[in-house]
Write a protein that holds these residues in place. Structure first.
Motif, PDB file in Angstrom:
ATOM      1  N   HIS A  85      66.994  25.735  -0.407  1.00 14.39           N
ATOM      2  CA  HIS A  85      67.291  27.065  -0.946  1.00 14.39           C
ATOM      3  C   HIS A  85      67.298  28.120   0.169  1.00 14.39           C
ATOM      4  CE1 HIS A  85      67.671  30.293  -3.751  1.00 14.39           C
ATOM      5  NE2 HIS A  85      66.466  30.765  -3.517  1.00 14.39           N
ATOM      6  N   LEU A  86      66.310  28.064   1.044  1.00 12.33           N
ATOM      7  CA  LEU A  86      66.211  29.057   2.117  1.00 12.33           C
ATOM      8  C   LEU A  86      67.332  28.934   3.149  1.00 12.33           C
ATOM      9  CD1 LEU A  86      62.345  29.116   2.613  1.00 12.33           C
ATOM     10  CD2 LEU A  86      63.778  30.891   1.573  1.00 12.33           C
ATOM     11  N   ASN A  87      67.827  27.704   3.374  1.00 11.85           N
ATOM     12  CA  ASN A  87      68.927  27.577   4.335  1.00 11.85           C
ATOM     13  C   ASN A  87      70.301  27.582   3.658  1.00 11.85           C
ATOM     14  OD1 ASN A  87      69.697  24.934   3.615  1.00 11.85           O
ATOM     15  ND2 ASN A  87      68.368  23.992   5.116  1.00 11.85           N
ATOM     16  N   ARG A  88      70.299  28.032   2.400  1.00  9.22           N
ATOM     17  CA  ARG A  88      71.534  28.241   1.623  1.00  9.22           C
ATOM     18  C   ARG A  88      72.332  26.960   1.353  1.00  9.22           C
ATOM     19  NH1 ARG A  88      71.940  33.398   4.856  1.00  9.22           N
ATOM     20  NH2 ARG A  88      71.249  34.974   3.390  1.00  9.22           N
ATOM     21  N   SER A  89      71.656  25.842   1.257  1.00  8.16           N
ATOM     22  CA  SER A  89      72.321  24.574   0.950  1.00  8.16           C
ATOM     23  C   SER A  89      72.180  24.175  -0.517  1.00  8.16           C
ATOM     24  CB  SER A  89      71.734  23.449   1.807  1.00  8.16           C
ATOM     25  OG  SER A  89      71.903  23.733   3.169  1.00  8.16           O
ATOM     26  N   LEU A  90      71.210  24.760  -1.209  1.00  4.66           N
ATOM     27  CA  LEU A  90      70.948  24.362  -2.591  1.00  4.66           C
ATOM     28  C   LEU A  90      72.075  24.768  -3.537  1.00  4.66           C
ATOM     29  CD1 LEU A  90      68.988  23.022  -4.573  1.00  4.66           C
ATOM     30  CD2 LEU A  90      67.853  25.233  -4.827  1.00  4.66           C
ATOM     31  N   LEU A  91      72.535  26.006  -3.458  1.00 12.53           N
ATOM     32  CA  LEU A  91      73.579  26.476  -4.373  1.00 12.53           C
ATOM     33  C   LEU A  91      74.868  25.667  -4.255  1.00 12.53           C
ATOM     34  CD1 LEU A  91      73.085  30.354  -4.319  1.00 12.53           C
ATOM     35  CD2 LEU A  91      72.331  28.708  -6.038  1.00 12.53           C
ATOM     36  N   PRO A  92      75.378  25.403  -3.036  1.00 14.76           N
ATOM     37  CA  PRO A  92      76.579  24.572  -2.943  1.00 14.76           C
ATOM     38  C   PRO A  92      76.370  23.170  -3.522  1.00 14.76           C
ATOM     39  CG  PRO A  92      76.181  25.669  -0.849  1.00 14.76           C
ATOM     40  CD  PRO A  92      74.982  25.931  -1.723  1.00 14.76           C
ATOM     41  N   MET A  93      75.180  22.628  -3.353  1.00 15.07           N
ATOM     42  CA  MET A  93      74.864  21.306  -3.893  1.00 15.07           C
ATOM     43  C   MET A  93      74.930  21.334  -5.426  1.00 15.07           C
ATOM     44  SD  MET A  93      71.370  19.132  -3.179  1.00 15.07           S
ATOM     45  CE  MET A  93      71.585  19.158  -1.406  1.00 15.07           C
ATOM     46  N   LEU A  94      74.368  22.393  -6.009  1.00 15.85           N
ATOM     47  CA  LEU A  94      74.382  22.534  -7.459  1.00 15.85           C
ATOM     48  C   LEU A  94      75.800  22.752  -7.980  1.00 15.85           C
ATOM     49  CD1 LEU A  94      71.199  24.744  -7.806  1.00 15.85           C
ATOM     50  CD2 LEU A  94      71.446  22.369  -8.568  1.00 15.85           C
ATOM     51  N   LYS A  95      76.596  23.498  -7.261  1.00 16.96           N
ATOM     52  CA  LYS A  95      77.996  23.717  -7.652  1.00 16.96           C
ATOM     53  C   LYS A  95      78.772  22.429  -7.626  1.00 16.96           C
ATOM     54  CE  LYS A  95      78.225  28.461  -6.048  1.00 16.96           C
ATOM     55  NZ  LYS A  95      78.771  29.361  -5.022  1.00 16.96           N
ATOM     56  N   ARG A  96      78.541  21.610  -6.602  1.00 15.85           N
ATOM     57  CA  ARG A  96      79.257  20.337  -6.449  1.00 15.85           C
ATOM     58  C   ARG A  96      79.063  19.399  -7.637  1.00 15.85           C
ATOM     59  NH1 ARG A  96      78.080  20.395  -1.202  1.00 15.85           N
ATOM     60  NH2 ARG A  96      76.201  19.148  -1.440  1.00 15.85           N
ATOM     61  N   VAL A  97      77.875  19.424  -8.231  1.00 15.27           N
ATOM     62  CA  VAL A  97      77.604  18.520  -9.356  1.00 15.27           C
ATOM     63  C   VAL A  97      77.854  19.194 -10.705  1.00 15.27           C
ATOM     64  CG1 VAL A  97      75.960  17.131  -8.044  1.00 15.27           C
ATOM     65  CG2 VAL A  97      75.116  19.011  -9.462  1.00 15.27           C
ATOM     66  N   GLY A  98      78.374  20.415 -10.678  1.00 14.24           N
ATOM     67  CA  GLY A  98      78.709  21.119 -11.921  1.00 14.24           C
ATOM     68  C   GLY A  98      77.537  21.722 -12.643  1.00 14.24           C
ATOM     69  N   ALA A  99      76.425  21.937 -11.951  1.00 12.98           N
ATOM     70  CA  ALA A  99      75.237  22.515 -12.572  1.00 12.98           C
ATOM     71  C   ALA A  99      75.223  24.043 -12.474  1.00 12.98           C
ATOM     72  CB  ALA A  99      73.982  21.946 -11.927  1.00 12.98           C
ATOM     73  N   LEU A 100      76.159  24.581 -11.720  1.00 13.96           N
ATOM     74  CA  LEU A 100      76.184  26.022 -11.476  1.00 13.96           C
ATOM     75  C   LEU A 100      77.631  26.456 -11.376  1.00 13.96           C
ATOM     76  CD1 LEU A 100      74.055  28.222 -10.968  1.00 13.96           C
ATOM     77  CD2 LEU A 100      74.262  27.746  -8.545  1.00 13.96           C
ATOM     78  N   TRP A 101      77.946  27.582 -11.965  1.00 11.53           N
ATOM     79  CA  TRP A 101      79.335  28.055 -12.030  1.00 11.53           C
ATOM     80  C   TRP A 101      79.520  29.398 -11.341  1.00 11.53           C
ATOM     81  CZ3 TRP A 101      82.558  24.461 -13.707  1.00 11.53           C
ATOM     82  CH2 TRP A 101      82.035  23.448 -14.504  1.00 11.53           C
ATOM     83  N   LEU A 102      78.867  29.648 -10.261  1.00 14.37           N
ATOM     84  CA  LEU A 102      79.012  30.936  -9.545  1.00 14.37           C
ATOM     85  C   LEU A 102      80.153  30.884  -8.554  1.00 14.37           C
ATOM     86  CD1 LEU A 102      75.303  31.854  -8.856  1.00 14.37           C
ATOM     87  CD2 LEU A 102      76.791  32.764 -10.604  1.00 14.37           C
TER      88      LEU A 102
END
Length: 102
Positions: A85-102
């Motif tokens: 999360h701190l190195n900004r890798s978590l959000l792209p990971m979540l987007k890739r698996v369809g868990a986040l739609w930002l």
């Protein structure tokens, strides 16, 4: 172990937790605040929770909770998730698996 694999593969984000664990609470809150709807298994409340905890240990989860799986892959515990999360890798990971739609 087979039951654990099934639980992990059914949803895009799976968290194994215990109600008594403050780090589990922190990780669950992080995902919910990000707008993710993770599947959460409270090992101290579900049937065969001890068995599942032993299977998590065999997978290399140490400590066994919180244990976070994204896209069926073990991400790790609180330290690993917070680092992502701190190195900004978590959000792209979540987007890739369809868990986040930002």
């Amino acid at each position: 172990m087979e039951k654990l694999q099934k639980m992990i593969s059914e949803k895009s984000v799976v968290i194994f937790s215990k109600n008594s664990c403050c780090m589990s609470h922190t990780i669950k809150t992080l995902f919910l605040d990000l707008g993710v709807n993770p599947t959460i298994y409270e090992l101290d409340e579900i049937t065969r929770g001890k068995e599942i905890e032993q299977a998590l240990a065999q997978l290399g989860c140490s400590p066994t909770v919180p244990a976070v799986f994204i896209g069926g892959q073990l991400v790790g515990g609180a330290n690993q998730v917070m680092s992502l999360h701190l190195n900004r890798s978590l959000l792209p990971m979540l987007k890739r698996v369809g868990a986040l739609w930002l």
